[in-house]
Design an enzyme around this catalytic site. Sequence first.
Site, PDB file in Angstrom:
ATOM      1  N   GLY A  10       4.133   4.790   1.274  1.00 21.74           N
ATOM      2  CA  GLY A  10       3.525   6.103   1.059  1.00 21.74           C
ATOM      3  C   GLY A  10       2.059   6.079   1.452  1.00 21.74           C
ATOM      4  N   ASP A 102       3.892  -2.518  -2.581  1.00 22.85           N
ATOM      5  CA  ASP A 102       4.761  -3.663  -2.847  1.00 22.85           C
ATOM      6  C   ASP A 102       5.790  -3.919  -1.742  1.00 22.85           C
ATOM      7  OD1 ASP A 102       5.442  -5.661  -4.918  1.00 22.85           O
ATOM      8  OD2 ASP A 102       7.388  -4.659  -4.806  1.00 22.85           O
ATOM      9  N   THR A 126      -1.830   1.795  -2.491  1.00 25.29           N
ATOM     10  CA  THR A 126      -0.820   2.679  -3.087  1.00 25.29           C
ATOM     11  C   THR A 126      -1.476   3.475  -4.203  1.00 25.29           C
ATOM     12  OG1 THR A 126       1.116   2.800  -4.534  1.00 25.29           O
ATOM     13  CG2 THR A 126       0.019   0.686  -4.481  1.00 25.29           C
ATOM     14  N   ASP A 128      -0.052   4.488  -6.664  1.00 26.29           N
ATOM     15  CA  ASP A 128       0.549   4.046  -7.930  1.00 26.29           C
ATOM     16  C   ASP A 128      -0.255   2.918  -8.589  1.00 26.29           C
ATOM     17  OD1 ASP A 128       2.454   5.888  -7.383  1.00 26.29           O
ATOM     18  OD2 ASP A 128       4.145   4.507  -7.271  1.00 26.29           O
ATOM     19  N   ARG A 172       5.928   5.700  -9.978  1.00 24.64           N
ATOM     20  CA  ARG A 172       7.359   5.374 -10.061  1.00 24.64           C
ATOM     21  C   ARG A 172       7.651   4.376 -11.173  1.00 24.64           C
ATOM     22  NH1 ARG A 172      11.806   5.509  -6.952  1.00 24.64           N
ATOM     23  NH2 ARG A 172      10.722   6.789  -5.429  1.00 24.64           N
TER      24      ARG A 172
HETATM   25  O1  F6P Z   1       3.541   5.538  -2.704  1.00 25.10           O
HETATM   26  C1  F6P Z   1       4.224   5.491  -3.902  1.00 25.10           C
HETATM   27  C2  F6P Z   1       4.657   6.854  -4.237  1.00 25.10           C
HETATM   28  O2  F6P Z   1       3.515   7.600  -4.336  1.00 25.10           O
HETATM   29  C3  F6P Z   1       5.505   6.949  -5.505  1.00 25.10           C
HETATM   30  O3  F6P Z   1       4.795   7.233  -6.652  1.00 25.10           O
HETATM   31  C4  F6P Z   1       6.464   8.072  -5.186  1.00 25.10           C
HETATM   32  O4  F6P Z   1       7.658   7.934  -5.907  1.00 25.10           O
HETATM   33  C5  F6P Z   1       6.670   7.900  -3.743  1.00 25.10           C
HETATM   34  O5  F6P Z   1       5.480   7.383  -3.227  1.00 25.10           O
HETATM   35  C6  F6P Z   1       7.054   9.153  -3.002  1.00 25.10           C
HETATM   36  O6  F6P Z   1       7.130   8.839  -1.664  1.00 25.10           O
HETATM   37  P1  F6P Z   1       7.686   9.739  -0.490  1.00 25.10           P
HETATM   38  O7  F6P Z   1       6.534  10.539  -0.012  1.00 25.10           O
HETATM   39  O8  F6P Z   1       8.135   8.778   0.530  1.00 25.10           O
HETATM   40  O9  F6P Z   1       8.772  10.570  -1.056  1.00 25.10           O
END
Ligand code: F6P
Length: 351
Positions: A10, A102, A126, A128, A172
């Site tokens: 992400g 991760d 991240t 997160d 998450r």
């Molecule tokens: O990068 C981690 C995160 O921000 C998580 O908190 C979330 O579940 C996920 O990305 C969402 O990602 P995407 O944009 O790929 O749906």
Amino acid sequence: MKIGLLTGGGDSCGINAAIRAIVIKAADDGHQVIGIRNGWAGTIEGWFSEITPEAVSGILPRGGTMLGTSRTNPFRMEGAVEKLQRNYEEAGMDAIVAVGGDDTLGVAHRINALEEAIPAVGVPQTIDNDVSGTDFAIGFHSAVEIATEAVDRLMTTAESHSRIMVLEVMGRDAGHVALAAGVAGGADLILVPEHSFTVEEVVDTVKQRRDAGRTFSLIVAAEGAKPKGVEQATVSEKTDAFGHVRLGGVADFLANEVEGRTGFETRSMNLGHLQRGGASTPFDRILATQFGYAAVEMVERGEYDRMVAIQGNQITSVPLEEAIGKTRPVDEALYRMANDLYRLGRMRPAA
Ligand code: F6P
């Protein structure tokens, strides 16, 4: 040296600042940086092109990643690791710097361990903020700023309309954004994946506040927060290349439950990807610049299979193996303090 550079997972605010630092530092030390497009997908497809210092001019504050990103796991794709190795060799690279969370860092660790090892260095990124071994990952600070602003803005509407507001933020496996924004914005309840909750607890909180004359409440919930006995909310059955389902919906779920059980008007909002875009905060820009600079130095010193990190305000590094595969949970003391403070606050009658 020829240093391959990719960004995976992400996106977040601050990645471009890291790319800029890596490119400028590497060029100054006489190295070439090969940009790999769309994360590990680019290593499999051979999407490579040189990034010059001119190309990174002006990207420092910009959100997103100029290299593109993806959630690609070559170790789960037939023949992909072989392609990655072939492309890496044909491009004449000497090492890869991988910027991500991760999953991205996990792949970086695994390519270091191949029989024909590909030397790689990791940079944590991240929102997160759940990568172990580092106090902060790039993007977290900017996300907290956005989430805090959302709390501030929702709080005034909650108060004006005597409503309950439930704000869902990303997180998450760990609730760092929820906890930080909740404390910074004075949320009345903070729900994180590390501590499952019952709907009764939430209902009791808003009722106790009403009894004390406080007609509104604001709840911040991480997307991964788990209501006991209820299946986790997901917006899709689809999983990504690392097996993660798309989360989302805990705020909606709670708003329905709270309104149904109390009769108080309750609204929900999912902040979603707003948390990942826009200009980065000065903190993230500085951190990303320090991380990028240090990552090039690590490549120069041959310190592979490690991740650049910040611990107690010191830039350092840790073995990738220690950083990956285990979620860094929220700070327990901060979590307990937040709960205690809000518990005491909601018992006091409103002025
Ligand atoms: O990068 C981690 C995160 O921000 C998580 O908190 C979330 O579940 C996920 O990305 C969402 O990602 P995407 O944009 O790929 O749906």
